[in-house]
Structure formats: C-alpha cells, structure tokens
Write an enzyme that holds these catalytic residues in place. Structure first.
Site, PDB file in Angstrom:
ATOM      1  N   GLY A  12     -26.061  40.817 -26.000  1.00  0.00           N
ATOM      2  CA  GLY A  12     -26.472  39.392 -24.399  1.00  0.00           C
ATOM      3  C   GLY A  12     -25.955  39.421 -23.181  1.00  0.00           C
ATOM      4  N   LEU A  13     -25.928  40.382 -22.503  1.00  0.00           N
ATOM      5  CA  LEU A  13     -25.447  40.657 -21.538  1.00  0.00           C
ATOM      6  C   LEU A  13     -25.799  39.644 -20.080  1.00  0.00           C
ATOM      7  CD1 LEU A  13     -22.553  40.818 -19.660  1.00  0.00           C
ATOM      8  CD2 LEU A  13     -23.151  43.472 -19.340  1.00  0.00           C
ATOM      9  N   CYS A  15     -17.751  47.018 -22.774  1.00  0.00           N
ATOM     10  CA  CYS A  15     -18.173  48.008 -24.351  1.00  0.00           C
ATOM     11  C   CYS A  15     -19.617  48.531 -23.954  1.00  0.00           C
ATOM     12  CB  CYS A  15     -19.554  46.939 -24.567  1.00  0.00           C
ATOM     13  SG  CYS A  15     -18.229  44.843 -25.582  1.00  0.00           S
ATOM     14  N   GLU A  55     -27.904  50.076 -18.413  1.00  0.00           N
ATOM     15  CA  GLU A  55     -26.192  51.054 -19.418  1.00  0.00           C
ATOM     16  C   GLU A  55     -26.208  51.575 -17.813  1.00  0.00           C
ATOM     17  OE1 GLU A  55     -24.717  50.670 -21.479  1.00  0.00           O
ATOM     18  OE2 GLU A  55     -26.249  49.701 -23.353  1.00  0.00           O
TER      19      GLU A  55
END
Lengths: 250, 324, 396
Positions: C136-137, C249, C374
């Site tokens: 969860g970003l 990440c 991403e």
C-alpha cells in the site's frame, strides 16, 4: 527403498529432423534436448515410491554424451538423490550394448526396483528395459500404466490390444513406464538449486562390440499433395466414389 | 541357407490375426535367405487358426504347449522361443511389434545375446545379412540398419506387412514343454467393451478431435465406424483424451498409438505434428474439418471442408449404401 | 492444438544463461503452458484472478525466488528471477503482477527492512502462499508523487494507529497482510514515511475491488481504507525510513517488470508468426506480404534488444552494482516496445485479433497498465533525464 531409474537425453518431440553430414544420424544443430518423456514417468514413479516408503534413495543413470549431465540434473532437480553418467559421444545403436553397460553398473546396487521409460522418443526401440531385466535375471513388466507394490510383490496394468493386462510379479523387478502411470512433477525451483549439490558420477562407457550397423538415415518421401474434394455434405458422394474407384479402399 | 522362426501370437487358444503378418514378413526374409519359415506358437493347448499359417508361407507350424501358457507368460515364452531358435539354428527370429511382441522380443534377443531390430517397416537381405528399415523420431525419419549378429531378431510394425498368400504345405508339430511359465504372471485381461477393435490393429480408423465439441458427439463417429461393418475402430486425438472424453487406449499420436490402417478418417482434428506422427503412414487419409487452413489437409489425400455435424452423418449413410 | 511455446531467441541469448537459469525458465514456461494458458482467457473475460493457481506457484517456488533459502525461498540469482517474471508474463501480466507484488513488494520489504522476528514469521508463509500480501503506497491523489501521501501513522502507548486510503492495490482484496506506507510525522514530512505490516483483518481495515477495469482483468485491484487501524509496536518495519524505502521496493519490482514485458512481447510475436504463416488471403499466407513482414521484423528486433538488455541488467544486479536509473531505462524501454508489439500483432491478426481466443489484445490491454504502473513511462523518462543532465525536471 533403493530405486534406480534409467533415463535418456533425447531431442524434443517438436524438433525439426535433418540428417547430419554422415548420413546416419540426426543433425543436432538448433535441436533442443530434453529428458525422454517416458523416463519422466519413471522418475516420478521412483520419487513417489520413495516418498511413500518414507526413506530410501533414487539413483538415475544415463548412457550418453557429456551433455547428458544436464538431463541427469533435471531428474535430480525433480528429487532424485544421485546420478551416474556412462559417457560416450554417441549412444550405441545396439540396445543390447546399452543394456549390458547399465546391467554392469546396476548389478551390485541392491536395488528393490529398477524403472525405465517404455521407449525413447528418438529411436523408439522399446528394448533396453526388458533386456536389462534379462541380463540381471530380474522379473520385468513393460509399458505399465498402473503399479501397486506390496511387500515383495507387485501388480501392474498394461495396455494390450483389446484390453488391459493385469500382471503379478515378485520384487525386485524392472518396470518400464507408459503414459498414464502418474503426472510427473515440474522440477521446483529449489530443486533446481539443490541439484547442483547432489553427487553426479561420470564414467566412460565400456561399449562392447556392436551387433548392428546403421547404414543410413533418410527422410520419408513427401506425401503427394492431396485434394479438397468439396465443401459440406454435398461433397460426400464424390468422396465415396474416389475412395472406391481411385484409392480402392472401399 | 537359413531358416526363419516366425513367432506368432495367440490368446486363450485362438491365433491372433497379426500372426498372418508375421508369417508374411518371415516368408519374405526366408526367401531371401534361401530357407524355410517355421511358425512357432506357444500355448496351453491346440490353437485354432494355427493350421491356416501355411497359406501365408509357413513350411512348418510348431505348437509348443505347457502349463501357464494360455495367456502371455513373458519369462517362460521367451525361454521357449530362445531354446527353439538355438536348437533350430535359425538365421532370423521374427515377431510382431504388438504390446506382447514389444515385451517378448527384447527378452528373446537378450537371452540369445544378440541385438533386436524392433518395429520395422521393411526387411531385406543384403550380402547375406538382414537389413531392416525402421521409423525413428516419430516417423520423421527412417533408419536402415544392418544386423550383423545371428540370429537376427526382428519385430514387425503391425499393419505394414500386408498378409500375402504364399501357400505352402505346412507340416504341423505339437511339442510339450516343461519350461515353467515364469515369475511374471498375467492374472487377467480386462477386456475392452465387446466388439471394439483396437486402433492399432483395425484396417480402418475413424478419429475425432476437439471439433466434436462434446464427448456425446463421438456417437457420430461410432456410427460411422459401425457403417464399415466391424472393420473400423474409433480413435481420438490427444486433446480429447486429456479432456477425459475418450480412453487413452484410443489415442492416436506421438504419446498414444501409432497406427497404419488402410483408411484413416480424421474428423474435427486440426492436424498437429504430434497427431500426424501417429498416423502418417496410413495408406489413405481423409480429413473433415470446417477450417480449410487446418494443417490436417496438407497431410490428407482427400479432404472435405465443412461442418462435420452435417458431413459425417451423410458419409455414414453413403458408406452404408456403398457396402450394400 | 497449438504447438507448445518454445520461446524467441534470435541471438542465442540462451548461451548467456547458466544451466540453472535455463532450467528455472523451462519449469516456469512449462507450468504456464500446462496450467495457466488453458484457463487465462476465461479468467480475463470474467474479471477473475486465477487464485486457485497460487498454491501450485508457491510449491514450485515462484514467490520471492531471489530471497535466501533460510527463509523458505528458492535462493535464485536475479537473472533467474527475471526469467520467472518473463515466463509468467508470457502467460498474463495480471498473473505476473501477483508474483511481483508478493515477491518484490511484500517479501522484499520485510526482508530488507524487517526485524529477524518479522522475517522468520512472515517470509516462509508468504513463500508458501499460505499468506498473500499487498503493497500500500499509491493513494487516490498520490500516484506519480508518492511523497505527497496523506496516510498517517500516529504512535500510541502500545503501538500505532493508521488512517488513510490507498488505491490501485494489487491483491488488496485477497491479502491477509498489507505493507502500508504512512507518514509518522507531519503531513509534509517525507522523511517520516515508514512501513508497517498490517493484518487485513484488523478492525478498521477494509479492502474493496475496483470495478470496471478494461486492463489487468485477471488480477485483483483494490482500494484500501484504514480507519483508526491499530497495530502493535512490532508491526513497524524497523529499518524503513523515508521515501527511499518504498522506492527500493519499486526498484525490485520494476526490475522484474522489465523482464516480464519481454514475455508478453514474445507471446504476441509467436502468435503473430504462426497466424501469418497459416492465414491465407489472396491465395497465399499473409506472412508473404511485405507489410506483415515489416511488422514481424520490427517485433523480433525489439524483443531481441530487450532480451540482451535484461541479461546484462541482471548480471549488474547480481554484481551489486545495478542502479535504479538502469532499471528505469529497461522498464521504460521494454514495456513500451512490448505495447507496440502487442498492438502490431493485434493488427496482423485482423478481425480474429479482437477475440479473447487470441492473446494479442489481452496483452495489449494489460500492457497499458504496465506502462502506467511502477513508475509511468513518462516518470522514467524524467528519471533518466535527471540522471543524464543532473537537472530536475519533475515539476514543483
């Protein structure tokens, strides 16, 4: 349970077949090699038997060129414990020579069960397994699609024309595997890593004299181009006429 | 001058038809070697049909009987065959590459300490040695192999050596043996439903693939097969066997059976290479498919582009009419 | 029955791989062929993630495959990891997204920023598929600008209380565990961003699937809402701190995605070649017409370049010298070229190309998401621009 599995490195079934310059063998350029699919059933069976017994060792043994080590490692990645390669640049065309080499290697191993694939998809000879059994004086059942083992005996099923044979035999024995015996597992990724650390012995193949000589390998003649007789049910009478009068098969 | 031992097959006292092919192949070899054909059948009693083998060129028909030989007894029969081959000094031993033959021939060869030329499609003699042709790489190539050892043990691919009438006045011999049947016992044969011919042995094969859409639709092919009057077997592509519609025993193709019938009818089968590998040596191939670009049409001698649900029933009707 | 996928390898990239790397690639390729391909079209049309495949993927070791064996992972190198992503995405980008999230966005942060206790507790269970995780970003108003997030975590006597919302979260609705990034300080204090392991059954935590997606349909994409979600002290990833942590990440995931895109492009190319050779128009296969040949030549060229790019990128990563900017170049290039390949393949297939029975349009639709997530294509352009010039062109 001590189990041995005889395996072979073969060209992928989709490989394009070209005759090599020597006129007697496959041109290996661009060909992908795999573990013989029927041997996969044999390896899987060995692993399942060992797992069911809770203890034991599965040895895989191959006759072939140095690159067969990769094939052995595929079996080790599936879960086999150790591998042996009887190395020779070319696998002898004489199945008896292969069987003799395997017999010499396996004879004193004290195996409870020896498994092979029913045939290799390259030469389709269907012989090494039963020949090996003969040389080791062991009972043998070929092309097995179902296998049950109890203490000291086994029951197997094999397809024959018009039915299924149910066969009983004592152990230890040689069993050759057919499709349907089990579902071979994929080599798990951890298994691929573990395979590198498992023992793999390479010995030169002591090939005896060959009783056959390969005179040549040729591609089959191209089938004559066929014809579309027509479309739909309306074309059927013409097809039947051609089958009767031209092809003469009716 | 060298005699050929033709090992024929029986089951429960009846000779199996493939035996005619074995004798035909043996006769071809024997003629080239300048010798006789000695047909050998191992059973537990007299075998019906054994007396017909002279028609196909057997000079002698030997029936060896013993306990436990009503059905295939791998160890005992291999021992008997090997003994007879040695005692008779045969130059060649021929059997059929049936399920039984594929099991028996290697044992016999190993017992005799000689190689086995298996699943051959042609036999000849060159310079006094047996030379065979055998398919390799799923029929994508053929190998010519010279057998330098004696006897030459050879197994013949079924449905290739068309039985040829070459009548000989065959003498019949009956011999009893005390050779034990061996450690491997065939306890029973679970028969396929009565009347079904095996795909590998039927002169006509009608095969179905995914184009049939549902397992129940195979009835169309069963009807077509029936229209050929007991000569046809129903085959299946790998896709429908994997989907559970038909049994593995019907699968034609690389991981199923290799068949070589006189007539192969491919219905709703696209013609993947693996399937072709199993039937490409059929004498005549007919394809029925709604996709005119399906690869099967390249392999077929005759094709009909159309809806199989219309074409097949019409074909069944026409075949029935043609056969009267 | 279509022949099995054999891969595309025009420049013998296989000779650059070790035996193990090829064996890993082959296991995943075979599994995708046998177990994913037969069901993916129907799952995509139904908008369902093939969750039933997760146990098999886990058993074979697909999750967190480049993490160490001591935590139940396969311990593979990064080239092998990349090949797994390539082969999964050859099947479907949504399925590869699942693996990317599980491995690079859930297992990796626990491995990189977690305590030994957290690693031992969670990693083996995530590797085995017993637990599914999500990351969860991203927030509804903060996508390309993750530093602007407004999800906060306030320290309490015995832990933390989290409030906020996250969006576009893969696996959100099926996860048992969420790695949530939140500001522990003032709302504009980017340095106060820390990571938390939040059980999704915590009171106040809800996850709802976002409906109406036209892309990544075989993947669960969810909104997460955290309303006074209380977690114990040991939920904090102790070594996390600042935006750098979640970005590390993302670098892991982006690396895998660069490889994954090659797989999607290969699938489209392979299908297009087969179609071009078989589809007859005006009396000959369409593969014999010039325009189609140009299409296919372009695709092969781009795939070949991308393959060689990734092998070297993987070696750099294994050597410990890979930079995030190098990953940006690969992700940006490979996803873009794959999207082109998919579109051109779709066009070559003609009318058939709009059917789910063929792969091209599904890959095309999926790759639009991969282009955007991403780090969008454009963001990676700016990352590279800054790397090249030293000048920040990001905006404010």
């Amino acid at each position: 349970m001590k189990i041995a599995v005889c395996i072979k490195r073969v060209p992928d079934s989709e490989a394009r077949v070209k005759v090599a310059g020597d006129g007697t063998s496959l041109d290996a350029a661009g060909v992908k090699f795999i573990l013989n699919p029927y041997d996969e059933f044999a390896v899987e069976e060995a692993l399942q038997r060992k797992e069911a017994a809770g203890t034991g060792e599965v040895t895989v043994i191959a006759v072939g060129p140095a690159a067969s080590q990769e094939t052995i490692r595929t079996a080790l990645a599936m879960g086999a414990d150790r591998g042996v390669l009887l190395q020779a640049d070319a696998v002898p065309a004489d199945g008896l020579a292969v069987a003799r080499a395997l017999a010499a290697e396996l004879r004193d191993g004290g195996y409870d069960l020896i498994l092979c694939g029913k045939m290799a998809i390259d030469d389709q000879s269907y012989q090494v397994g039963p020949m090996l059994a003969e040389l080791l004086d062991l009972p043998c059942v070929t092309a097995v699609t179902k296998l049950e083992l109890a203490a000291g005996t086994g029951t197997a099923e094999r397809e024959v024309e018009g039915g299924v044979e149910v066969v009983e035999f004592p152990l230890p024995a040689v069993v050759t595997a057919d499709k349907g015996l089990n579902e071979p597992r994929y080599p798990a990724l951890k298994g691929i890593m573990a395979a590198k650390k498992k023992p793999l012995e390479v010995k030169p193949l002591a090939a005896g004299a060959a009783g056959v000589a390969v005179l040549g390998m040729t591609l089959p003649p191209e089938r004559q181009e066929g014809k579309i007789v027509g479309e739909g049910a309306a074309a059927v009478p013409e097809l039947v006429r051609l089958l009767r009068e031209e092809a003469k098969v009716l | 001058m060298s005699h050929v031992l033709a090992v024929v097959e029986q089951r429960d006292g009846a000779l199996r038809k493939v035996s005619h092919e074995v004798v035909t192949g043996a006769r071809r070899l024997a003629d080239a070697l300048g010798g006789e054909v000695h047909a050998l059948v191992v059973a537990s009693g007299p075998v019906t049909g054994a007396d017909q083998l002279g028609r196909f060129g057997a000079d002698r028909v030997v029936t060896v009987t013993g306990d436990g030989f009503a059905r295939y007894a791998p160890e005992g029969m291999a021992a008997v065959v090997a003994e007879r081959a040695t005692a008779g000094g045969h130059g060649a031993v021929v059997c059929a590459a049936t399920a039984t033959g594929k099991d028996l021939a290697p044992r016999v060869a190993a017992k005799l300490g000689v190689p086995l030329a298996s699943d051959v499609t042609d036999v000849a003699v060159e310079g006094g040695a047996v030379v065979v042709t055998r398919p390799v790489y799923a029929g994508k190539a053929n190998l010519r192999l010279k057998v330098t050892a004696t006897p030459a043990v050879v197994s013949l691919r079924p449905n290739v050596f068309t039985p040829l009438e070459r009548p000989k006045a065959a003498t019949a011999e009956a011999v009893a043996t005390s050779t034990p049947a061996g450690r491997v016992t065939v306890r029973e044969i679970k028969a396929a439903p009565a009347g079904t011919l095996d795909v590998a042995e039927a002169p006509i094969v009608v095969s179905g693939g995914r184009g049939l859409k549902e397992p129940a639709n195979f009835k169309l092919l069963e009807d077509l097969a029936a229209a050929f009057g007991g000569q046809a077997a129903v085959g299946a592509s790998r896709a429908v066997v994997d989907a559970g519609w038909r049994g593995h025993g019907e699968q034609v193709g690389q991981t199923g059976k290799t068949v070589s019938p006189t007539l192969y009818v491919a219905v709703g089968i696209s013609g993947a290479i693996q399937h072709l590998a199993g039937m490409r040596t059929s004498k005549v191939i007919v394809a029925i498919n709604k996709d005119k670009d399906a690869p099967i049409f390249k392999a077929a001698d005759y094709g009909i582009v159309g809806d199989l649900f219309e074409v097949v029933p019409k074909l069944t009707e026409e075949i029935r009419k043609a056969r009267g | 029955m279509a022949p099995r996928f054999q891969g595309i390898d025009f420049y013998d990239a296989d000779s650059l791989l070790s035996e193990e790397e090829r064996a890993v690639r082959d296991t995943v390729r075979d599994w995708v062929e046998d177990e994913l391909m037969p069901v993916i079209a129907e799952h995509y049309l139904a908008g369902k993630f093939p969750k039933e495949l997760v146990p098999r993927m886990a058993e074979l070791g697909f999750f967190g495959a480049n993490l160490p064996e001591e935590y139940g992972c396969a311990g593979l190198n990064n080239v092998a990891y990349g090949l797994i992503m390539q082969e999964l995405e050859r099947g479907d980008s949504g399925v590869r997204s699942f693996a990317s999230v599980q491995g690079a966005l859930v297992m990796y942060p626990i491995y990189a920023f977690g305590s030994e206790d957290q690693k031992k507790t969670y990693l083996p269970r995530l590797a085995s598929g017993e637990l599914i995780g999500c990351f969860g970003l991203t927030e509804p108003d903060y996508g390309s600008n993750p530093g602007g997030m407004i999800t906060v975590a306030k320290e309490t006597k015995d832990g933390w209380v989290l409030n906020g919302a996250k969006m576009w979260i893969t696996n959100g609705s099926t996860a048992q565990v969420a790695i949530v990034w939140a500001k522990t300080g003032a709302i504009d204090d980017v340095a106060s961003i820390r990571g938390f392991i939040v059980p999704t059954d915590a009171k106040g935590f809800t996850a709802k699937d976002q409906k109406g997606k036209l892309s990544l349909r075989a993947s669960d994409t969810s909104e997460l809402v955290l309303e006074d979600v209380r977690v114990p002290k040991d939920a904090l990833l102790p070594n996390s701190g600042g935006l750098k942590s979640p970005l590390m990440c993302l670098t892991q995931a982006r690396y895998g995605i660069a490889w994954g895109a090659i797989g999607a492009a290969m699938a489209c190319f392979d299908e297009a070649v087969s179609y071009a050779k078989n589809r007859v128009m005006f009396g000959k296969p369409i593969g014999g017409f010039q325009i189609q040949q140009v299409r296919l030549a372009e695709m092969l060229t781009e795939i070949t370049k991308a393959q060689l790019l990734c092998v070297q990128l993987g070696r750099l990563k294994d050597n410990g010298t890979m930079t995030p900017q190098q990953v940006s170049l690969a992700k940006r290039n490979n996803v873009d070229m794959a999207t082109e390949c998919a579109r051109e393949a779709r066009r070559l297939l003609g009318a058939n190309g709009i059917l789910a029975e063929y792969q091209a349009m599904r890959h095309l639709a999926n790759l639009e998401s991969v282009y955007t997530y991403e780090g969008t294509h454009d963001v990676h352009s700016l990352i590279l621009g800054q790397e090249i010039t030293g000048l920040n062109a990001f905006g404010a």
